[in-house]
Design an enzyme around this catalytic site. Structure first.
Site, PDB file in Angstrom:
ATOM      1  N   ASP A 168       1.370   2.481   3.535  1.00 17.92           N
ATOM      2  CA  ASP A 168       0.514   3.657   3.373  1.00 17.92           C
ATOM      3  C   ASP A 168       1.365   4.919   3.445  1.00 17.92           C
ATOM      4  O   ASP A 168       0.912   5.969   3.889  1.00 17.92           O
ATOM      5  CB  ASP A 168      -0.622   3.693   4.414  1.00 17.92           C
ATOM      6  CG  ASP A 168      -1.708   4.700   4.042  1.00 17.92           C
ATOM      7  OD1 ASP A 168      -1.702   5.193   2.889  1.00 17.92           O
ATOM      8  OD2 ASP A 168      -2.549   4.997   4.911  1.00 17.92           O
ATOM      9  N   HIS A 204       3.324  14.321   1.764  1.00 15.66           N
ATOM     10  CA  HIS A 204       2.752  15.637   1.468  1.00 15.66           C
ATOM     11  C   HIS A 204       3.881  16.638   1.673  1.00 15.66           C
ATOM     12  O   HIS A 204       4.725  16.444   2.562  1.00 15.66           O
ATOM     13  CB  HIS A 204       1.606  15.972   2.443  1.00 15.66           C
ATOM     14  CG  HIS A 204       0.388  15.115   2.267  1.00 15.66           C
ATOM     15  ND1 HIS A 204      -0.579  15.370   1.329  1.00 15.66           N
ATOM     16  CD2 HIS A 204      -0.015  14.001   2.919  1.00 15.66           C
ATOM     17  CE1 HIS A 204      -1.540  14.449   1.407  1.00 15.66           C
ATOM     18  NE2 HIS A 204      -1.224  13.596   2.367  1.00 15.66           N
ATOM     19  N   HIS A 257       0.881  -1.188   0.000  1.00 13.20           N
ATOM     20  CA  HIS A 257       0.000   0.000   0.000  1.00 13.20           C
ATOM     21  C   HIS A 257       0.903   1.217   0.000  1.00 13.20           C
ATOM     22  O   HIS A 257       1.465   1.605   1.019  1.00 13.20           O
ATOM     23  CB  HIS A 257      -0.907  -0.003   1.243  1.00 13.20           C
ATOM     24  CG  HIS A 257      -1.848   1.164   1.279  1.00 13.20           C
ATOM     25  ND1 HIS A 257      -3.193   1.024   1.521  1.00 13.20           N
ATOM     26  CD2 HIS A 257      -1.658   2.489   1.104  1.00 13.20           C
ATOM     27  CE1 HIS A 257      -3.775   2.213   1.489  1.00 13.20           C
ATOM     28  NE2 HIS A 257      -2.853   3.117   1.244  1.00 13.20           N
ATOM     29  N   ASN A 297      -5.017   7.248  -6.059  1.00 15.05           N
ATOM     30  CA  ASN A 297      -5.714   8.502  -5.703  1.00 15.05           C
ATOM     31  C   ASN A 297      -4.954   9.748  -6.153  1.00 15.05           C
ATOM     32  O   ASN A 297      -4.629  10.624  -5.368  1.00 15.05           O
ATOM     33  CB  ASN A 297      -6.036   8.548  -4.193  1.00 15.05           C
ATOM     34  CG  ASN A 297      -4.795   8.547  -3.298  1.00 15.05           C
ATOM     35  OD1 ASN A 297      -3.763   7.988  -3.650  1.00 15.05           O
ATOM     36  ND2 ASN A 297      -4.902   9.172  -2.137  1.00 15.05           N
ATOM     37  N   HIS A 300       1.709   5.254  -1.700  1.00 14.63           N
ATOM     38  CA  HIS A 300       1.342   6.444  -2.483  1.00 14.63           C
ATOM     39  C   HIS A 300       2.608   7.015  -3.105  1.00 14.63           C
ATOM     40  O   HIS A 300       3.509   7.450  -2.379  1.00 14.63           O
ATOM     41  CB  HIS A 300       0.676   7.495  -1.592  1.00 14.63           C
ATOM     42  CG  HIS A 300      -0.604   7.018  -0.985  1.00 14.63           C
ATOM     43  ND1 HIS A 300      -1.819   7.159  -1.620  1.00 14.63           N
ATOM     44  CD2 HIS A 300      -0.862   6.355   0.169  1.00 14.63           C
ATOM     45  CE1 HIS A 300      -2.770   6.623  -0.866  1.00 14.63           C
ATOM     46  NE2 HIS A 300      -2.226   6.123   0.224  1.00 14.63           N
ATOM     47  N   HIS A 355     -10.489   1.048   1.583  1.00 17.69           N
ATOM     48  CA  HIS A 355     -10.242   1.988   2.681  1.00 17.69           C
ATOM     49  C   HIS A 355     -11.487   1.919   3.560  1.00 17.69           C
ATOM     50  O   HIS A 355     -12.500   2.535   3.256  1.00 17.69           O
ATOM     51  CB  HIS A 355     -10.017   3.405   2.154  1.00 17.69           C
ATOM     52  CG  HIS A 355      -9.686   4.387   3.235  1.00 17.69           C
ATOM     53  ND1 HIS A 355      -8.480   5.056   3.302  1.00 17.69           N
ATOM     54  CD2 HIS A 355     -10.384   4.786   4.327  1.00 17.69           C
ATOM     55  CE1 HIS A 355      -8.468   5.822   4.380  1.00 17.69           C
ATOM     56  NE2 HIS A 355      -9.623   5.682   5.022  1.00 17.69           N
ATOM     57  N   ARG A 384       2.367   9.341  -5.719  1.00 19.36           N
ATOM     58  CA  ARG A 384       2.061  10.690  -6.248  1.00 19.36           C
ATOM     59  C   ARG A 384       2.475  10.823  -7.717  1.00 19.36           C
ATOM     60  O   ARG A 384       2.622   9.848  -8.428  1.00 19.36           O
ATOM     61  CB  ARG A 384       2.722  11.800  -5.403  1.00 19.36           C
ATOM     62  CG  ARG A 384       2.520  11.666  -3.890  1.00 19.36           C
ATOM     63  CD  ARG A 384       1.069  11.650  -3.486  1.00 19.36           C
ATOM     64  NE  ARG A 384       0.931  11.853  -2.036  1.00 19.36           N
ATOM     65  CZ  ARG A 384      -0.109  11.415  -1.327  1.00 19.36           C
ATOM     66  NH1 ARG A 384      -1.094  10.739  -1.896  1.00 19.36           N
ATOM     67  NH2 ARG A 384      -0.178  11.657  -0.043  1.00 19.36           N
ATOM     68  N   HIS A 439      -4.723  -0.901   5.659  1.00 26.14           N
ATOM     69  CA  HIS A 439      -4.207  -0.168   6.835  1.00 26.14           C
ATOM     70  C   HIS A 439      -5.127  -0.287   8.052  1.00 26.14           C
ATOM     71  O   HIS A 439      -5.643   0.694   8.556  1.00 26.14           O
ATOM     72  CB  HIS A 439      -3.924   1.309   6.509  1.00 26.14           C
ATOM     73  CG  HIS A 439      -4.974   2.017   5.690  1.00 26.14           C
ATOM     74  ND1 HIS A 439      -6.316   1.989   6.005  1.00 26.14           N
ATOM     75  CD2 HIS A 439      -4.867   2.772   4.571  1.00 26.14           C
ATOM     76  CE1 HIS A 439      -6.963   2.705   5.119  1.00 26.14           C
ATOM     77  NE2 HIS A 439      -6.128   3.178   4.230  1.00 26.14           N
ATOM     78  N   LYS A 462      -8.842  -0.366  -6.012  1.00 22.28           N
ATOM     79  CA  LYS A 462      -8.895   0.286  -4.696  1.00 22.28           C
ATOM     80  C   LYS A 462     -10.195   1.055  -4.529  1.00 22.28           C
ATOM     81  O   LYS A 462     -10.509   1.932  -5.328  1.00 22.28           O
ATOM     82  CB  LYS A 462      -7.708   1.244  -4.551  1.00 22.28           C
ATOM     83  CG  LYS A 462      -7.698   2.049  -3.253  1.00 22.28           C
ATOM     84  CD  LYS A 462      -7.505   1.171  -2.036  1.00 22.28           C
ATOM     85  CE  LYS A 462      -7.694   1.947  -0.734  1.00 22.28           C
ATOM     86  NZ  LYS A 462      -6.485   2.637  -0.300  1.00 22.28           N
TER      87      LYS A 462
HETATM   88  C1  NCD Z   1      -3.459   9.023   2.081  1.00 21.88           C
HETATM   89  C2  NCD Z   1      -2.974  10.075   1.096  1.00 21.88           C
HETATM   90  O1  NCD Z   1      -2.432  11.093   1.533  1.00 21.88           O
HETATM   91  O2  NCD Z   1      -3.101   9.848  -0.109  1.00 21.88           O
HETATM   92  N1  NCD Z   1      -3.539   9.619   3.387  1.00 21.88           N
HETATM   93  C3  NCD Z   1      -3.551   8.954   4.568  1.00 21.88           C
HETATM   94  O3  NCD Z   1      -3.732   9.609   5.607  1.00 21.88           O
HETATM   95  N2  NCD Z   1      -3.345   7.661   4.661  1.00 21.88           N
HETATM   96  C4  NCD Z   1      -4.756   8.471   1.621  1.00 21.88           C
HETATM   97  C5  NCD Z   1      -5.182   7.215   2.343  1.00 21.88           C
HETATM   98  O4  NCD Z   1      -4.615   6.143   2.127  1.00 21.88           O
HETATM   99  O5  NCD Z   1      -6.088   7.303   3.171  1.00 21.88           O
HETATM  100 ZN    ZN Z   2      -3.231   5.053   1.577  1.00 19.69          ZN
END
Ligand code: NCD
Ligand code: ZN
Length: 335
Positions: free
Chosen positions: A240, A244, A13, A41, A15, A134, A17, A168, A95
């Protein structure tokens, strides 16, 4: 010096970006992991065959020569069977986000009407495409995951041939579901094996520990540790890791997401060693995922060594979990 070897670690899992952020952070996962299940996402979400292929190509272009397999996912909508058949070989899972529940999930599912979802979920069952969920309602923030259990039960009962991954997980309620339904699996992050709500808002507010689902109570942490440390065969590591930019975390209206990818394996070593369960870490970070998803990752050997390592204050403009803190394991080599 004490060492520990992990083979083909997988992050189920992740991200990654897009754009400059992708270029900055993808190499960090590609360094120590053999592959990762890449979340869809983006804005807009990854929802067509063209978008899957183009995103995968951008990921591959961002990682150095090291071998890393991005296992692609599609953003859940009520797709028809013909479309699903056409994308099946390009994705590893789909997802599902409840609409608006987390970062960039606005286009997600607004109501869990099983009959409306039936054609899609039956087609996924037949095509062997797992559903990653989720699992949070829009209830009170500490209860959202526990409230979602009735939806997991509905999905598990109605689609017995569908592999459903509770993403998660953070509660003892979700842990209990693993042995209740054959077709329910779960991922667990490293931060949810370390933190409770106290680590987010118990003292000074810690924005870099803030994520969805929020870290819960000590008894939930214990339940998560019990299945992770034993490498319960239905449980996989999924960081996860959700980067950011620093200014989106250290501000009013802090974005949800913990960035852990570059230190995940080191911190997992520390946790598993602390409980004298290092021998189970291989199954938790790779073997279980290989059997659940039927993956054959390319060979990669990561050797970790026990020595103090100060987590960097930032990776480009992203602050990692445990920034500036000393952890007790570091990566010695990757081959
Ligand atoms: C994730 C994100 O920033 O894309 N944020 C998070 O708090 N885990 C999205 C997600 O998996 O919920
Ligand atoms: Zn996530």
């Amino acid at each position: 010096m004490k060492t520990h070897t992990l083979l083909m670690p997988l992050d189920m899992h992740l991200h990654l970006r897009d754009g400059v952020m992708l270029e900055n952070i993808a190499p960090l996962s590609a360094y120590s992991f053999s592959g990762g299940l890449v979340m869809p996402n983006l804005v807009p979400p990854v929802a067509t065959l063209e978008e899957i292929k183009a995103y995968k190509a951008r990921i591959m272009a961002s990682v150095p020569n090291d071998y890393f397999e991005p296992y692609m996912t599609l953003f859940y909508k009520n797709y028809d069977k013909k479309f699903l058949a056409s994308v099946a070989e390009h994705i590893v899972a789909i997802k599902l986000y409840p609409a608006g529940i987390t970062t960039n999930s606005e286009g997600g599912v607004a109501s869990f009407d099983i009959e409306q979802m039936r054609p899609t979920l039956e087609a996924m069952s037949v095509l062997g495409i797992p559903l990653c969920v989720h699992g949070e309602t829009d209830g009170f923030v500490m209860d959202r995951e526990a409230e979602f259990m009735s939806i997991y039960e509905l999905l598990a009962q109605n689609f017995p041939d569908l592999k459903i991954i509770m993403e998660h997980i953070t509660t003892k309620e979700a842990v209990a579901m693993l042995d209740k339904y054959e077709n329910l699996y779960a991922t667990i992050t490293v931060h949810h094996l370390l933190f409770t709500l106290d680590d987010v808002v118990g003292g000074m507010m810690m924005p870099h520990n803030f994520c969805k689902p929020i870290a819960k109570r000590p008894e939930d942490l214990d339940a998560l540790l019990s299945v992770a440390l034993e490498a319960h065969p239905k449980v996989m590591f999924g960081s996860d890791s959700a980067p950011h930019p620093k200014e989106k975390k250290e501000c009013s209206g802090c974005a949800a997401g913990v960035f852990s990818a570059p230190i995940a394996l080191q911190v997992l070593c520390e946790i598993f060693e602390q409980y004298d369960k290092l021998e189970n870490l291989q199954a938790f970070v790779s073997d279980n995922a290989q059997s659940i998803y039927k993956l054959c990752p390319e060979f990669k050997e990561v050797i970790l060594e026990k020595r103090p390592f100060v987590v960097p204050p930032h990776y480009s403009n992203v602050v990692p979990m445990l920034a500036n803190q000393t952890i007790s394991w570091a990566i010695r080599s990757v081959e």
